[in-house]
Design an enzyme around this catalytic site. Sequence first.
Site, short mmCIF file in Angstrom:
data_model
loop_
_atom_site.label_atom_id
_atom_site.label_comp_id
_atom_site.label_asym_id
_atom_site.label_seq_id
_atom_site.Cartn_x
_atom_site.Cartn_y
_atom_site.Cartn_z
N ASP A 189 12.94 12.23 86.87
CA ASP A 189 12.94 11.58 85.56
C ASP A 189 14.12 12.10 84.73
O ASP A 189 14.38 11.60 83.65
CB ASP A 189 11.62 11.89 84.84
CG ASP A 189 11.50 11.15 83.51
OD1 ASP A 189 11.66 9.91 83.53
OD2 ASP A 189 11.26 11.79 82.47
N ASP A 249 5.86 31.42 87.82
CA ASP A 249 6.17 31.52 86.39
C ASP A 249 6.40 32.99 86.07
O ASP A 249 5.81 33.86 86.70
CB ASP A 249 4.99 30.98 85.54
CG ASP A 249 5.41 30.67 84.10
OD1 ASP A 249 5.82 31.58 83.38
OD2 ASP A 249 5.31 29.49 83.72
N HIS A 279 14.44 9.31 82.19
CA HIS A 279 13.92 10.26 81.18
C HIS A 279 12.85 9.60 80.29
O HIS A 279 12.98 9.58 79.07
CB HIS A 279 15.07 10.81 80.33
CG HIS A 279 14.77 12.18 79.78
ND1 HIS A 279 15.67 13.20 79.74
CD2 HIS A 279 13.62 12.70 79.25
CE1 HIS A 279 15.13 14.26 79.20
NE2 HIS A 279 13.87 13.99 78.90
P1 NAI Z 1 6.39 25.63 77.97
O1 NAI Z 1 7.31 26.49 77.18
O2 NAI Z 1 5.00 25.43 77.51
O3 NAI Z 1 6.34 26.13 79.50
C1 NAI Z 1 7.46 26.59 80.21
C2 NAI Z 1 7.00 27.63 81.20
O4 NAI Z 1 8.14 28.03 81.98
C3 NAI Z 1 6.43 28.89 80.54
O5 NAI Z 1 5.16 29.20 81.07
C4 NAI Z 1 7.47 29.97 80.85
O6 NAI Z 1 6.88 31.26 81.02
C5 NAI Z 1 8.08 29.44 82.14
N1 NAI Z 1 9.42 29.97 82.38
C6 NAI Z 1 10.43 30.07 81.51
N2 NAI Z 1 11.51 30.58 82.12
C7 NAI Z 1 11.17 30.82 83.39
C8 NAI Z 1 11.86 31.35 84.51
N3 NAI Z 1 13.14 31.76 84.41
N4 NAI Z 1 11.21 31.44 85.69
C9 NAI Z 1 9.91 31.06 85.78
N5 NAI Z 1 9.19 30.56 84.76
C10 NAI Z 1 9.83 30.44 83.58
O7 NAI Z 1 7.16 24.21 78.08
P2 NAI Z 1 6.52 22.80 78.38
O8 NAI Z 1 6.12 22.14 77.11
O9 NAI Z 1 5.53 22.91 79.49
O10 NAI Z 1 7.82 22.00 78.88
C11 NAI Z 1 8.49 22.37 80.08
C12 NAI Z 1 9.80 21.61 80.15
O11 NAI Z 1 9.54 20.21 80.29
C13 NAI Z 1 10.67 21.67 78.87
O12 NAI Z 1 11.46 22.84 78.85
C14 NAI Z 1 11.50 20.44 78.98
O13 NAI Z 1 12.71 20.76 79.64
C15 NAI Z 1 10.69 19.50 79.88
N6 NAI Z 1 10.28 18.28 79.18
C16 NAI Z 1 10.59 17.06 79.75
C17 NAI Z 1 10.25 15.88 79.13
C18 NAI Z 1 10.55 14.53 79.71
O14 NAI Z 1 10.38 13.51 79.03
N7 NAI Z 1 10.95 14.43 80.97
C19 NAI Z 1 9.57 15.90 77.83
C20 NAI Z 1 9.21 17.23 77.35
C21 NAI Z 1 9.58 18.36 78.00
#
Ligand code: NAI
Length: 331
Positions: free
Chosen positions: A258, A173, A295
Amino acid sequence: MKTTLFSTHKFEEAHLISANKGNHELNLLEVRLTENTASLAQGSEAISLFTSDDASAKVLEKLSELGVKYIALRTAGYNNVATERAAALDIKIARVPAYSPYAIAEHTMALILALNRKLIKAHNRVRDMNFSLNGLTGFDLNGKTVGVMGTGKIGATLIKILYGFGCKILAYDVNKDEDLVEQYGVHYTDCKTLCSESDIISLHVPLTPDTKHLINAQQIANMRHGAMLINTSRGGLVDTKAVIEGLKTGEVGYFGMDVYEEEEGLFFEDHSEEILQDDVIARLMTFNNVLITSHQAFLTDTALANIADTTLFNLDCFEKLIDSGNEVTSK
Ligand code: NAI
């Protein structure tokens, strides 16, 4: 405020109506937002969108001409929205930053367990009166190394679950979470090392220009032979064709997904009466070590209620010109 909600599904309707409490005039549409359907927002000051909607620059321009000022996303991710163009057009966007990291982390775990213990194959065999166990051998998760890419809300929740299973956890991260290091012994490393040292790799970073095809042919070549790859974040994180090559050579031992790069227009809909035109997903479906869900990681009653509540709260705030704290600024 009159609001047109695109891509609404039966599973969320009741939650949206209940959360609205009669405050806004909701126009619930099943169709996706595209250049061709944008005109359906005519007369609405706000629209609400889902993952599969296309809010690219051209579509936003059309919406702006129609008088749309606000977009309430029913999602956390906003990679489908041209945020810079929206800012230039003075269209405000709010999202649902967190609705249940548990829903997605638990579905991720379900994919890991189902792939490892070959549950789909076992279930089909038993239904066919075949009670043989040959070919169903899995592995103990206890002691295995799991690489978690992205240790935000969902990644951190998954780490807690994996810790309970006795896994060693590597993480990648841009921001290090010291609590995860202290409490769960997480070891942060770079993307390449994580790929080469993990038995299971799970993706939880957002899709941005930096993370597009984070898992590509090069990273697959780095992986442990037969490693498991899980993607419940966004399809574009993975070069799907490279994964197919990895599955053919056995480099990728299991693939749970997913989300899919080309899911727009495919996922969330019933295409059972049609001829599948997407040869990439068709090839993926031929592997018995690939498990695909459409999804649905977010799909729990808790998450749906939270999504509806936050979306309607965001609309209330738009109407009252109050900062909801959920606004998306341009990338
Ligand atoms: P979050 O914002 O809490 O966590 C994302 C993490 O990724 C952060 O710690 C950030 O520092 C890190 N990050 C960002 N850019 C980066 C990079 N270039 N290299 C390394 N680390 C990086 O987001 P959360 O809530 O954990 O969600 C993550 C993803 O899950 C969302 O962006 C979304 O795409 C996906 N998601 C999928 C769902 C589904 O139904 N399959 C539903 C909800 C979210």
